[in-house]
Design an enzyme around this catalytic site. Structure first.
Site: not given
Lengths: 290, 290
Positions: B132, B174, B201
């Site tokens: 992330s 994401h 993800e």
């Protein structure tokens, strides 16, 4: 890709078009349908709220100056052979399909008298518009439903025959807003067509014969799989991940045009057809869109 | 694109990687870092919950058999010159950056002793992983924040210098789950680079020198703007819609590989480099990914 040489005019809207403000897209539909002299039929077959939705569009078209607006609500297949409905379509200069469920449009209308009449009149110059479900049903094969916000897999998208007003492509709507590039790629890869159009909300493609022009707030995403260099499509099982290499992608906002036959964006001096590999975006000779 | 010829190994994760089940991606990070003999440092600089997040990863790495796991939590820039932290990095075989806010990683670490040491050790074989925010910071220019689920516009994405472990590309995470193709296109079009990687993800790209391999549940979306035939980038104002024609797009799921230098997917017989235009996906000669 099969594209017939008709006089077709279509206004295909990605849903959630402006109905309060300038109404840029609905205004374009009315203008093409004959302006204040248009005779417009609102088809509410897709929606479960035909009265409310139909009267909403009737008010908008009347506000734009159209006096002759009729609602046609075909609930059962036999309704699509009703003579008063057929007469309304026969006299109309514009037919507008509301949102709702695209499978309802095809299950009620496909291969009825009304369907045949729409195709005949489309070839004669009738303008057909549609938003959301009314956009999805335009191709010969339509996306019935599918998962958003996922990478492409075979099983995420369900296709059925559409109304075939714009054969040879796949259309998806609410495109950027619902993160649908995975499902459109999956649909185009699985169909015997090369082009997918992802239409954003409050955005439309206006089709005139084989030319498309973008109108509205967002953009359209054109996916062209004609030159793909690899896919694992024939090898994977239903729930496995799709690989696609060499897809061509165009982002076309308001005012941009695209040619369905050559599968190329249209520019006045055709810069789009030159092959300028390895040039930086920033260094490109820039050309005004027409 | 600037890609130095180092021995770099990076594991760049699109967020939300599996931490309960098979832990495919974290397992790959541990394996590359030396397996049960790895010495792993967990960098919690990005998160506001360094203790909880750090101990979570410590437990996972220990469960996978690594005995030597340390948490390094640099809160201020001066922490990044602390000798015990520098010694931990110097001895580590794998350094893992947690999620959180990528701007915290760069504001605390860039141009500190710890930054210089990470780059030195990366060139010597240290494996650097990140998820992330820990993925976003990998390039030389990183996406700090931006709008999801929109068509590309200039203003929707904010960029700042990143940690430059993988220069010459832009990374977004994401990716499918948050509908981010618009912002990644906007970022790549505005930066002097040609490649954007959108990582889903529970999916990672494992970089070994100039080669990338995809690991995990989703896919990566590669956007290559090196051959674009038109953009309006130089002409539009900040809040206007971007046009981009001729972007090349690849969808690469688990097991697929990509070469950063040639900007091509890698196949054993290099079918990807042939030019098979107008061939249907379904009719393509199919090639197993390596």
């Amino acid at each position: 890709m099969v594209v017939s040489d008709t006089n077709r005019q279509l206004v295909i809207i990605g849903g959630a078009e402006d109905k309060q403000g300038d109404c840029t897209i609905l205004r374009e539909f009315v203008r093409r349908s004959g302006g204040i002299n248009a005779r417009i039929v609102v088809m509410t077959v897709a929606t479960e709220l035909p009265r409310e939705v139909g009267e909403d569009y009737m008010r908008i078209f009347e506000r734009l100056g159209v006096e002759d607006v009729r609602i046609v609500d075909t609930v059962e297949r036999e309704d699509a052979n009703t003579s008063t409905y057929l007469e309304a379509i026969d006299k109309a200069t514009g037919v507008f399909f509301t949102g709702g469920n695209q499978a309802r449009i095809t299950s009620v209308l496909r291969e009825t008298e009304l369907d045949r009449l729409l195709h005949k009149r489309l070839a004669e110059g009738l303008v057909i518009g549609g938003t959301s479900a009314g956009a999805a049903m335009m191709p010969d094969m339509m996306i019935v439903e599918g998962d958003s916000e996922t990478n492409p897999r075979i099983e995420i998208v369900e296709m059925e025959p559409g109304m075939a007003f714009l054969p040879g492509v796949v259309i998806d709507q609410h495109f950027a807003q619902r993160g649908r590039i995975g499902r459109l790629l999956s649909a185009v890869a699985q169909q015997p067509v090369n082009l997918g159009f992802g239409i954003d909300e409050n955005t439309a493609i206006v089709v005139t014969n084989n030319q498309i022009e973008v109108v509205g707030e967002g953009a359209i995403t054109v996916l062209d799989v004609s030159g793909i260099t690899h896919t694992n499509l024939g090898q994977i099982l239903k729930d496995e991940d799709l690989a696609l290499c060499g897809v061509k992608l165009h982002i076309l906002p308001h005012g941009y045009r695209f040619d369905l036959a050559s599968r190329q964006p249209i520019f006045e001096n055709n810069v789009s057809t030159t092959n300028q590999t390895d040039a930086q975006a920033q260094d490109m000779p820039l050309v005004e869109s027409a």
